[in-house]
Design a protein around this motif. Structure first.
Motif, PDB file in Angstrom:
ATOM      1  N   SER A  19       0.852  -1.150   0.067  1.00 25.92           N
ATOM      2  CA  SER A  19      -0.106  -0.007   0.061  1.00 25.92           C
ATOM      3  C   SER A  19       0.827   1.240  -0.111  1.00 25.92           C
ATOM      4  N   LYS A  20       0.551   2.218  -1.300  1.00 19.26           N
ATOM      5  CA  LYS A  20       1.512   3.184  -1.206  1.00 19.26           C
ATOM      6  C   LYS A  20       1.254   4.289  -0.179  1.00 19.26           C
ATOM      7  N   SER A  21      -0.108   4.274   0.351  1.00 22.09           N
ATOM      8  CA  SER A  21      -0.471   5.429   1.311  1.00 22.09           C
ATOM      9  C   SER A  21       0.121   4.871   2.558  1.00 22.09           C
TER      10      SER A  21
ATOM     11  N   ILE B 180       1.131  10.211 -10.177  1.00 22.18           N
ATOM     12  CA  ILE B 180      -0.308   9.981  -9.429  1.00 22.18           C
ATOM     13  C   ILE B 180       0.162   8.194  -9.195  1.00 22.18           C
ATOM     14  N   LYS B 181      -0.068   7.906  -8.034  1.00 23.51           N
ATOM     15  CA  LYS B 181       0.151   6.463  -7.843  1.00 23.51           C
ATOM     16  C   LYS B 181      -1.357   5.750  -7.358  1.00 23.51           C
ATOM     17  N   VAL B 182      -1.374   4.545  -7.728  1.00 20.31           N
ATOM     18  CA  VAL B 182      -2.691   3.908  -7.290  1.00 20.31           C
ATOM     19  C   VAL B 182      -2.172   3.163  -5.838  1.00 20.31           C
TER      20      VAL B 182
ATOM     21  N   GLY C 191       1.138   0.774 -11.914  1.00 20.59           N
ATOM     22  CA  GLY C 191       0.014   1.830 -11.216  1.00 20.59           C
ATOM     23  C   GLY C 191       0.791   3.274 -11.066  1.00 20.59           C
ATOM     24  N   VAL C 192       1.690   3.671 -11.793  1.00 20.06           N
ATOM     25  CA  VAL C 192       2.403   5.004 -11.463  1.00 20.06           C
ATOM     26  C   VAL C 192       2.184   5.974 -12.900  1.00 20.06           C
ATOM     27  N   ALA C 193       1.701   7.177 -12.811  1.00 17.94           N
ATOM     28  CA  ALA C 193       1.582   7.925 -13.932  1.00 17.94           C
ATOM     29  C   ALA C 193       2.281   9.095 -13.825  1.00 17.94           C
TER      30      ALA C 193
ATOM     31  N   ILE D 257      -1.063  11.331  -4.774  1.00 19.79           N
ATOM     32  CA  ILE D 257      -0.567  12.458  -5.603  1.00 19.79           C
ATOM     33  C   ILE D 257       0.557  13.122  -4.872  1.00 19.79           C
ATOM     34  N   GLU D 258       2.089  12.961  -5.669  1.00 15.98           N
ATOM     35  CA  GLU D 258       3.048  13.284  -5.210  1.00 15.98           C
ATOM     36  C   GLU D 258       3.823  14.350  -5.976  1.00 15.98           C
ATOM     37  N   GLU D 259       4.826  14.958  -5.434  1.00 16.12           N
ATOM     38  CA  GLU D 259       5.667  16.017  -5.957  1.00 16.12           C
ATOM     39  C   GLU D 259       6.515  15.263  -7.167  1.00 16.12           C
ATOM     40  N   PHE D 260       6.799  15.851  -8.082  1.00 12.16           N
ATOM     41  CA  PHE D 260       7.664  15.206  -9.128  1.00 12.16           C
ATOM     42  C   PHE D 260       9.246  15.415  -8.692  1.00 12.16           C
ATOM     43  N   LEU D 261       9.942  14.475  -8.852  1.00 15.11           N
ATOM     44  CA  LEU D 261      11.283  14.598  -8.388  1.00 15.11           C
ATOM     45  C   LEU D 261      12.259  14.303  -9.660  1.00 15.11           C
ATOM     46  N   GLU D 262      13.126  15.130  -9.875  1.00 16.27           N
ATOM     47  CA  GLU D 262      14.071  15.063 -11.102  1.00 16.27           C
ATOM     48  C   GLU D 262      15.300  14.471 -10.727  1.00 16.27           C
TER      49      GLU D 262
ATOM     50  N   VAL E  52      18.503  10.881 -11.017  1.00 15.52           N
ATOM     51  CA  VAL E  52      18.642   9.515 -11.336  1.00 15.52           C
ATOM     52  C   VAL E  52      18.330   8.562 -10.503  1.00 15.52           C
ATOM     53  N   GLU E  53      17.757   7.565 -10.803  1.00 15.38           N
ATOM     54  CA  GLU E  53      17.211   6.419  -9.980  1.00 15.38           C
ATOM     55  C   GLU E  53      18.278   5.449  -9.523  1.00 15.38           C
ATOM     56  N   ALA E  54      18.177   4.908  -8.438  1.00 19.22           N
ATOM     57  CA  ALA E  54      19.360   3.725  -8.149  1.00 19.22           C
ATOM     58  C   ALA E  54      18.408   2.770  -7.024  1.00 19.22           C
TER      59      ALA E  54
ATOM     60  N   HIS F 154      17.162  -0.067 -15.854  1.00 17.54           N
ATOM     61  CA  HIS F 154      16.929   0.707 -16.945  1.00 17.54           C
ATOM     62  C   HIS F 154      15.440   0.333 -17.414  1.00 17.54           C
ATOM     63  N   LYS F 155      14.662   1.040 -16.913  1.00 17.80           N
ATOM     64  CA  LYS F 155      12.925   0.721 -17.154  1.00 17.80           C
ATOM     65  C   LYS F 155      12.231   0.720 -18.305  1.00 17.80           C
ATOM     66  N   GLN F 156      12.726   1.887 -19.112  1.00 17.27           N
ATOM     67  CA  GLN F 156      11.999   2.109 -20.309  1.00 17.27           C
ATOM     68  C   GLN F 156      12.270   1.053 -21.406  1.00 17.27           C
TER      69      GLN F 156
ATOM     70  N   LEU G  98      11.762   6.825  -3.239  1.00 12.05           N
ATOM     71  CA  LEU G  98      10.392   6.794  -4.100  1.00 12.05           C
ATOM     72  C   LEU G  98       9.316   5.696  -3.515  1.00 12.05           C
ATOM     73  N   GLU G  99      10.206   4.540  -3.324  1.00 13.15           N
ATOM     74  CA  GLU G  99       9.079   3.274  -2.845  1.00 13.15           C
ATOM     75  C   GLU G  99      10.043   2.296  -2.170  1.00 13.15           C
ATOM     76  N   TYR G 100       9.414   1.646  -1.290  1.00 13.88           N
ATOM     77  CA  TYR G 100       9.810   0.389  -0.782  1.00 13.88           C
ATOM     78  C   TYR G 100       9.167  -0.770  -1.560  1.00 13.88           C
TER      79      TYR G 100
HETATM   80  P1  AMP Z   1       7.363   3.610  -7.873  1.00 15.44           P
HETATM   81  O1  AMP Z   1       6.529   2.153  -8.229  1.00 15.44           O
HETATM   82  O2  AMP Z   1       6.815   4.496  -6.793  1.00 15.44           O
HETATM   83  O3  AMP Z   1       8.920   3.153  -7.819  1.00 15.44           O
HETATM   84  O4  AMP Z   1       7.164   4.309  -9.437  1.00 15.44           O
HETATM   85  C1  AMP Z   1       7.546   3.688 -10.565  1.00 15.44           C
HETATM   86  C2  AMP Z   1       8.606   4.619 -11.512  1.00 15.44           C
HETATM   87  O5  AMP Z   1       7.865   5.899 -11.363  1.00 15.44           O
HETATM   88  C3  AMP Z   1       9.935   4.979 -10.427  1.00 15.44           C
HETATM   89  O6  AMP Z   1      10.681   4.089 -10.570  1.00 15.44           O
HETATM   90  C4  AMP Z   1      10.211   6.440 -11.139  1.00 15.44           C
HETATM   91  O7  AMP Z   1      10.843   6.194 -12.502  1.00 15.44           O
HETATM   92  C5  AMP Z   1       8.801   7.001 -11.434  1.00 15.44           C
HETATM   93  N1  AMP Z   1       8.368   7.600 -10.149  1.00 15.44           N
HETATM   94  C6  AMP Z   1       7.799   7.372  -8.931  1.00 15.44           C
HETATM   95  N2  AMP Z   1       7.622   8.555  -8.133  1.00 15.44           N
HETATM   96  C7  AMP Z   1       8.248   9.492  -8.662  1.00 15.44           C
HETATM   97  C8  AMP Z   1       8.602  11.036  -8.429  1.00 15.44           C
HETATM   98  N3  AMP Z   1       7.913  11.200  -7.204  1.00 15.44           N
HETATM   99  N4  AMP Z   1       9.073  11.800  -9.422  1.00 15.44           N
HETATM  100  C9  AMP Z   1       9.582  11.322 -10.477  1.00 15.44           C
HETATM  101  N5  AMP Z   1       9.265  10.003 -10.974  1.00 15.44           N
HETATM  102  C10 AMP Z   1       8.809   9.258  -9.991  1.00 15.44           C
END
Ligand code: AMP
Ligand code: GLY
Length: 416
Positions: free
Chosen positions: A102-104, A142-144, A152-154, A184-189, A191-193, A213-215, A282-284
């Motif tokens: 659960s994201k919330s 936006i995340k479900v 579930g992430v747009a 609904i969360e702030e967009f972060l710019e 690089v991911e790890a 490399h997600k895309q 971003l997530e666990y």
């Molecule tokens: P998540 O399932 O929360 O990791 O989201 C999937 C993907 O969406 C992440 O690997 C990121 O590429 C992108 N993402 C999630 N949250 C954000 C955020 N707050 N800002 C920018 N990109 C995000």
């Protein structure tokens, strides 16, 4: 020892391969497994996925330890159910698994324990969410709330995109209930790890860092996938970033796990965004990543079974995990068309000389022939003293693996 490993992805093939290397392991049953675990040393696939049936199997075969690969059974409480039957199992109990389920719940946990994460709001109601979209800044994310198989992430560039996402999640209910609550969360710019780690609830040990490399297309273009390849260690995770991560994310998470009294003897995977303002969570995930596992376990020198045993007996504080200091990349070969529509059932040929460098995922063994059976079919490993060598090795190994309509990215390991 006899192990039961649950799952069927490339991650599970890598887990089975690594566990089979332990001299303590006699046999690994993989439920349900795939074409890779069907032919792996010491492994046998069993066609069981139901939790009650898995319990019966573990009792009948006198399994010493069960290891859970994917998140779904964890969020359904498989660990609690095995424990109630006196069976030893590696993974978090249901309450801790909700950090992924659960994201919330996970955002509230992060806030409560001061884990650095994006600002957010939670909505249970489409009307209020749509009203919020009038005033928030763009892009927005936006995340479900519930599990949505990584879909579930747009990331919404405009209000129109955001309205579409809210409508499809909350009104059209495209995720069958998982999107009735949204974040609904702030967009972060940045690089991911990916940093995977192991915890016994008292101590947490990070694994070597990784870069997914997600895309689907080169240069990070096109739709998101489960992951098209991984580089480990992640060159962006410098000593300084690692310290920032430990202080502001990892250690606070451990305090939270203790305070909430989660029964958490398992994997915790931190999905990070490294930005100019610092490193954010971003997530666990409460499981290993796929395809992160394939590169990370390839570099692990320690006996994985011993590491898991130390977690189960709450003795992680007394061990050190050893890593090979090479660079490892894995390149995913997918069925052309993935993550959209694709055709399955093509024969896979793997030359004997690269057999130990291939982890199978969406592949099955039918009449002794390996056939494609999913979007992400397999990962090919490459290693070297540096990134260039690892890339060269991986792309040269790929030449010895063939199946019809194979597609892969040519730029795994290239980064700006
Ligand atoms: P998540 O399932 O929360 O990791 O989201 C999937 C993907 O969406 C992440 O690997 C990121 O590429 C992108 N993402 C999630 N949250 C954000 C955020 N707050 N800002 C920018 N990109 C995000
Ligand atoms: N590769 C990303 C994940 O396993 O979630």
């Amino acid at each position: 020892m006899k192990l039961l490993l649950i799952g069927s992805g490339g991650r599970e093939h890598a887990l089975a391969w690594k566990l089979a290397k332990s001299p303590k392991v006699e046999k690994i049953f993989v439920a349900p497994g795939n074409g890779g675990t069907a032919i792996e040393d010491k492994c046998e696939n069993i066609n069981v996925t139901d939790i009650e049936e898995l319990i019966n199997f573990a009792k009948k075969e006198i399994i010493d330890i069960t290891i859970v690969g994917p998140e779904e059974p964890l969020t359904k409480g498989i660990v609690n159910k095995f424990q109630q039957e006196g069976l030893k199992i590696f993974g978090p109990a249901q309450n801790g698994a909700m950090l992924e389920g659960s994201k919330s719940f996970s955002k509230a946990f992060m806030k409560k324990y001061g884990v650095k994460t994006a600002e957010y709001e939670i909505f249970n109601n489409a009307e209020e969410a749509l009203k919020y979209l009038e005033k928030c800044s763009y892009p927005t994310v936006i995340k479900v709330d519930g599990l949505a198989a990584g879909k579930g992430v747009a990331i919404c560039e405009t209000k129109e995109d955001a309205v579409k996402a809210v409508n499809s999640y909350m009104l059209d209910d495209i995720f069958n209930g998982a999107g009735q609550k949204i974040v609904i969360e702030e967009f972060l710019e940045g690089v991911e790890a990916s940093i995977l780690s192991i915890t016994d609830g008292k101590t947490i040990i990070p694994f070597i860092s990784a870069k997914d490399h997600k895309q689907i297309f080169d240069g990070g273009k096109g739709p998101n996938t489960g992951g098209m390849g991984v580089l480990a260690p992640n060159p962006y995770v410098t000593e300084e970033i690692l310290e920032d991560f430990k202080e502001n994310i990892m250690n606070k998470t451990l305090i939270g796990i203790r305070e909430e009294a989660f029964d958490f003897k398992g994997i915790i995977f931190f999905g990070l965004m490294i930005t100019k303002k610092g490193t954010y969570l971003l997530e666990y995930n409460v499981r290993m990543g796929d395809p992160e596992t394939q590169s990370v376990l390839y570099l692990m020198e320690s006996d994985l079974l011993e590491v898991i045993q130390a977690a189960l007996s709450e003795e992680l504080a007394n061990i050190e995990i050893k890593w090979n200091n090479e660079v490892c990349i894995n390149v995913v070969l997918a069925s052309n068309g993935y993550p959209g529509k694709f055709t399955k059932g093509y024969e896979i040929q793997i030359d004997e000389k690269v057999k130990d460098k291939v982890f199978l995922a969406g592949a099955k063994l039918e009449d002794n022939i390996l056939k494609t059976n999913g979007g992400r079919v397999l990962s090919v490993i490459g290693t070297g003293k540096n990134l260039e060598e690892a890339r060269e090795d991986a792309y040269s190994n790929i030449k010895d693996v063939t199946f019809k309509n194979a597609y892969y990215r040519k730029d795994i390991g290239i980064y700006e």
